[in-house]
Design a protein around this motif. Sequence first.
Motif, PDB file in Angstrom:
ATOM      1  N   GLY A  15       0.768  -1.173  -0.009  1.00 10.07           N
ATOM      2  CA  GLY A  15      -0.079  -0.019   0.012  1.00 10.07           C
ATOM      3  C   GLY A  15       1.018   1.321   0.054  1.00 10.07           C
ATOM      4  N   PHE A  16       2.050   1.102   0.244  1.00 15.60           N
ATOM      5  CA  PHE A  16       2.954   2.312   0.171  1.00 15.60           C
ATOM      6  C   PHE A  16       3.696   2.256  -1.201  1.00 15.60           C
ATOM      7  CE2 PHE A  16       1.761   2.269   4.472  1.00 15.60           C
ATOM      8  CZ  PHE A  16       1.749   3.571   4.918  1.00 15.60           C
ATOM      9  N   ALA A  17       4.569   3.412  -1.658  1.00 12.65           N
ATOM     10  CA  ALA A  17       5.566   3.456  -2.921  1.00 12.65           C
ATOM     11  C   ALA A  17       6.619   4.247  -1.828  1.00 12.65           C
ATOM     12  CB  ALA A  17       4.846   4.166  -3.807  1.00 12.65           C
ATOM     13  N   TRP A  18       7.851   3.923  -2.700  1.00 12.01           N
ATOM     14  CA  TRP A  18       8.924   4.867  -2.175  1.00 12.01           C
ATOM     15  C   TRP A  18       8.863   6.018  -3.180  1.00 12.01           C
ATOM     16  CZ3 TRP A  18      10.290   3.552   2.189  1.00 12.01           C
ATOM     17  CH2 TRP A  18      10.388   2.194   2.790  1.00 12.01           C
ATOM     18  N   ILE A  19      10.069   6.933  -3.082  1.00 15.81           N
ATOM     19  CA  ILE A  19      10.054   8.031  -3.841  1.00 15.81           C
ATOM     20  C   ILE A  19       9.865   7.748  -5.379  1.00 15.81           C
ATOM     21  CG2 ILE A  19      12.537   8.252  -3.838  1.00 15.81           C
ATOM     22  CD1 ILE A  19      10.188  11.099  -3.704  1.00 15.81           C
ATOM     23  N   TRP A  50       0.327  13.644   0.218  1.00 18.81           N
ATOM     24  CA  TRP A  50       0.609  13.448   1.357  1.00 18.81           C
ATOM     25  C   TRP A  50       1.729  12.356   1.607  1.00 18.81           C
ATOM     26  CZ3 TRP A  50      -0.783  17.412   4.090  1.00 18.81           C
ATOM     27  CH2 TRP A  50      -0.191  17.538   5.747  1.00 18.81           C
ATOM     28  N   SER A  51       2.634  12.476   2.309  1.00 20.71           N
ATOM     29  CA  SER A  51       3.629  11.800   2.474  1.00 20.71           C
ATOM     30  C   SER A  51       3.839  11.224   4.122  1.00 20.71           C
ATOM     31  CB  SER A  51       5.264  12.311   1.960  1.00 20.71           C
ATOM     32  OG  SER A  51       5.585  13.020   2.715  1.00 20.71           O
ATOM     33  N   SER A  52       4.558  10.234   4.225  1.00 23.43           N
ATOM     34  CA  SER A  52       4.869   9.726   5.589  1.00 23.43           C
ATOM     35  C   SER A  52       6.076   8.917   5.663  1.00 23.43           C
ATOM     36  CB  SER A  52       3.725   8.739   5.988  1.00 23.43           C
ATOM     37  OG  SER A  52       3.570   7.818   5.301  1.00 23.43           O
ATOM     38  N   SER A  53       6.596   8.918   6.914  1.00 23.10           N
ATOM     39  CA  SER A  53       7.836   8.266   7.214  1.00 23.10           C
ATOM     40  C   SER A  53       7.735   6.994   7.688  1.00 23.10           C
ATOM     41  CB  SER A  53       8.453   8.886   8.183  1.00 23.10           C
ATOM     42  OG  SER A  53       8.863  10.411   7.784  1.00 23.10           O
ATOM     43  N   ILE A  54       8.529   5.839   7.181  1.00 21.59           N
ATOM     44  CA  ILE A  54       8.663   4.608   7.385  1.00 21.59           C
ATOM     45  C   ILE A  54      10.131   4.345   7.806  1.00 21.59           C
ATOM     46  CG2 ILE A  54       8.287   2.072   6.832  1.00 21.59           C
ATOM     47  CD1 ILE A  54       6.211   2.933   4.907  1.00 21.59           C
ATOM     48  N   GLY A  55      10.273   4.181   9.178  1.00 13.78           N
ATOM     49  CA  GLY A  55      11.609   4.456   9.736  1.00 13.78           C
ATOM     50  C   GLY A  55      12.305   5.705   9.553  1.00 13.78           C
ATOM     51  N   ARG A  56      13.409   5.781   8.617  1.00 15.07           N
ATOM     52  CA  ARG A  56      13.838   7.144   8.065  1.00 15.07           C
ATOM     53  C   ARG A  56      13.745   7.146   6.786  1.00 15.07           C
ATOM     54  NH1 ARG A  56      19.712   7.333  10.035  1.00 15.07           N
ATOM     55  NH2 ARG A  56      19.399   9.465   9.314  1.00 15.07           N
ATOM     56  N   MET A  57      12.800   6.610   6.195  1.00 13.19           N
ATOM     57  CA  MET A  57      12.531   6.804   4.746  1.00 13.19           C
ATOM     58  C   MET A  57      11.134   7.462   4.833  1.00 13.19           C
ATOM     59  SD  MET A  57      15.391   5.265   3.665  1.00 13.19           S
ATOM     60  CE  MET A  57      15.189   4.983   1.937  1.00 13.19           C
ATOM     61  N   ALA A  58      11.106   8.210   3.318  1.00 10.88           N
ATOM     62  CA  ALA A  58      10.087   8.798   3.017  1.00 10.88           C
ATOM     63  C   ALA A  58       9.173   7.753   2.212  1.00 10.88           C
ATOM     64  CB  ALA A  58      10.383  10.169   2.108  1.00 10.88           C
ATOM     65  N   ALA A  59       7.726   7.735   2.625  1.00 10.79           N
ATOM     66  CA  ALA A  59       6.980   7.021   1.757  1.00 10.79           C
ATOM     67  C   ALA A  59       5.755   7.785   1.356  1.00 10.79           C
ATOM     68  CB  ALA A  59       6.829   5.881   2.395  1.00 10.79           C
ATOM     69  N   TRP A  60       5.083   7.155   0.446  1.00 11.59           N
ATOM     70  CA  TRP A  60       3.670   7.730   0.107  1.00 11.59           C
ATOM     71  C   TRP A  60       2.751   6.564  -0.158  1.00 11.59           C
ATOM     72  CZ3 TRP A  60       8.195   9.975  -0.856  1.00 11.59           C
ATOM     73  CH2 TRP A  60       8.580  11.278  -1.063  1.00 11.59           C
ATOM     74  N   ARG A  61       1.541   6.784   0.536  1.00  9.31           N
ATOM     75  CA  ARG A  61       0.428   5.849   0.509  1.00  9.31           C
ATOM     76  C   ARG A  61      -0.051   6.098  -0.922  1.00  9.31           C
ATOM     77  NH1 ARG A  61      -3.643   7.099   4.579  1.00  9.31           N
ATOM     78  NH2 ARG A  61      -4.897   5.656   2.921  1.00  9.31           N
ATOM     79  N   LYS A  62      -0.291   4.836  -1.639  1.00 12.12           N
ATOM     80  CA  LYS A  62      -0.819   4.570  -2.918  1.00 12.12           C
ATOM     81  C   LYS A  62      -2.131   5.243  -2.897  1.00 12.12           C
ATOM     82  CE  LYS A  62       2.085   1.014  -4.505  1.00 12.12           C
ATOM     83  NZ  LYS A  62       2.138  -0.389  -5.159  1.00 12.12           N
ATOM     84  N   ALA A  63      -2.841   5.177  -1.852  1.00 12.98           N
ATOM     85  CA  ALA A  63      -4.227   5.746  -1.829  1.00 12.98           C
ATOM     86  C   ALA A  63      -4.217   7.319  -1.958  1.00 12.98           C
ATOM     87  CB  ALA A  63      -5.121   5.194  -0.635  1.00 12.98           C
ATOM     88  N   ASP A  64      -3.164   7.513  -1.164  1.00 14.42           N
ATOM     89  CA  ASP A  64      -2.971   9.141  -1.064  1.00 14.42           C
ATOM     90  C   ASP A  64      -2.590   9.546  -2.394  1.00 14.42           C
ATOM     91  OD1 ASP A  64      -3.862   9.441   1.603  1.00 14.42           O
ATOM     92  OD2 ASP A  64      -1.720   9.459   2.183  1.00 14.42           O
ATOM     93  N   ILE A  65      -1.871   9.062  -3.157  1.00 16.06           N
ATOM     94  CA  ILE A  65      -1.489   9.438  -4.561  1.00 16.06           C
ATOM     95  C   ILE A  65      -2.648   9.517  -5.673  1.00 16.06           C
ATOM     96  CG2 ILE A  65      -0.087   8.840  -6.788  1.00 16.06           C
ATOM     97  CD1 ILE A  65       2.050   7.819  -4.616  1.00 16.06           C
ATOM     98  N   ASP A  66      -3.540   8.354  -5.204  1.00 18.14           N
ATOM     99  CA  ASP A  66      -4.716   8.308  -6.299  1.00 18.14           C
ATOM    100  C   ASP A  66      -5.717   9.501  -5.792  1.00 18.14           C
ATOM    101  OD1 ASP A  66      -3.555   6.040  -7.398  1.00 18.14           O
ATOM    102  OD2 ASP A  66      -4.748   4.386  -6.239  1.00 18.14           O
ATOM    103  N   ALA A  67      -5.773   9.784  -4.430  1.00 21.10           N
ATOM    104  CA  ALA A  67      -6.799  10.787  -4.051  1.00 21.10           C
ATOM    105  C   ALA A  67      -6.309  12.174  -4.444  1.00 21.10           C
ATOM    106  CB  ALA A  67      -7.000  10.745  -2.615  1.00 21.10           C
ATOM    107  N   TRP A  68      -5.073  12.319  -4.592  1.00 22.82           N
ATOM    108  CA  TRP A  68      -4.522  13.562  -5.002  1.00 22.82           C
ATOM    109  C   TRP A  68      -4.647  13.596  -6.407  1.00 22.82           C
ATOM    110  CZ3 TRP A  68      -0.274  14.724  -8.282  1.00 22.82           C
ATOM    111  CH2 TRP A  68      -0.061  15.952  -8.213  1.00 22.82           C
ATOM    112  N   LEU A  69      -4.378  12.656  -7.273  1.00 26.04           N
ATOM    113  CA  LEU A  69      -4.697  12.797  -8.505  1.00 26.04           C
ATOM    114  C   LEU A  69      -6.150  13.044  -8.935  1.00 26.04           C
ATOM    115  CD1 LEU A  69      -2.388   9.648  -9.922  1.00 26.04           C
ATOM    116  CD2 LEU A  69      -1.859  12.035 -10.563  1.00 26.04           C
TER     117      LEU A  69
END
Length: 184
Positions: A15-19, A50-69
Motif C-alpha cells: 500500500g506504500f510507494a518509495w520516492i 501526502w507523505s509519511s515516514s517509514i523508519g527513516r525513509m519517505a514513503a507515499w501511500r498509494k491511496a493518497d497518490i490516487d486521491a491527490w490525482l
Amino acid sequence: MARGIPDHKAPAPPGFAWIDEASRLSGRSIETLYKDRAAQRRTGRSNGPWSSSIGRMAAWRKADIDAWLDSQGGPAPDAEMLHNSRPPEPRRTAQVIAASRKPPTWNQIREDVPAPGTPEGAYFHYTPAEAAEWLPFGAHKLRRLAHAREIPYVDNGNRVWFSGMNIRAISEQFTVQPFTKRRS
C-alpha cells in the motif's frame, strides 16, 4: 541541487510507494515530491500527495497518490500521449522562409558572389571568408586587421564586412612596388 533516487534495500510495505514509484505514479519529479514533503513538514500543507515516514525513509501511500490525482482532475500526464496530441507543425510558406533568412556568418561563402572588380561587386558586401578568396589573407587575419583598424571595412551591426571597393583598397595597400634602378 537535484537529489538522486535513493537505493532502497527493502521493497515498500504493501500500500506504500518509495520516492521513485511515487514519482512515476503521480507524474511529479522526485525533486518536486521532496519539496512538497518539506512544505508539508514545515507548514502542515502540501501541494502534492501526502507523505509519511517509514523508519527513516519517505514513503507515499498509494491511496493518497490516487486521491491527490483525483483532486487534480485526472491521471498524471503521459509524455508520449502529450507528444502525440500536439498538432502538426504548420507548413512554412515561401514568405515565411524568406523572412527567416539570416545574413551569412563570417565563415560562410554564398553562391553567385560577384567579383569585386565588377560594377555589381563594387558595393556588394562580402563576408571575411568571401573576401579572403580575393586577397592574400585568411578570413581570421582579415577580421583581426579590421578590428585593429589597419584595413578598410564596413562595420554593419558588429559584423565585419568588406565591400568590393574595400577589397580593391586592401589589395592596393599591400601591393609592393618594384624598386627603380638608380643610375650612378
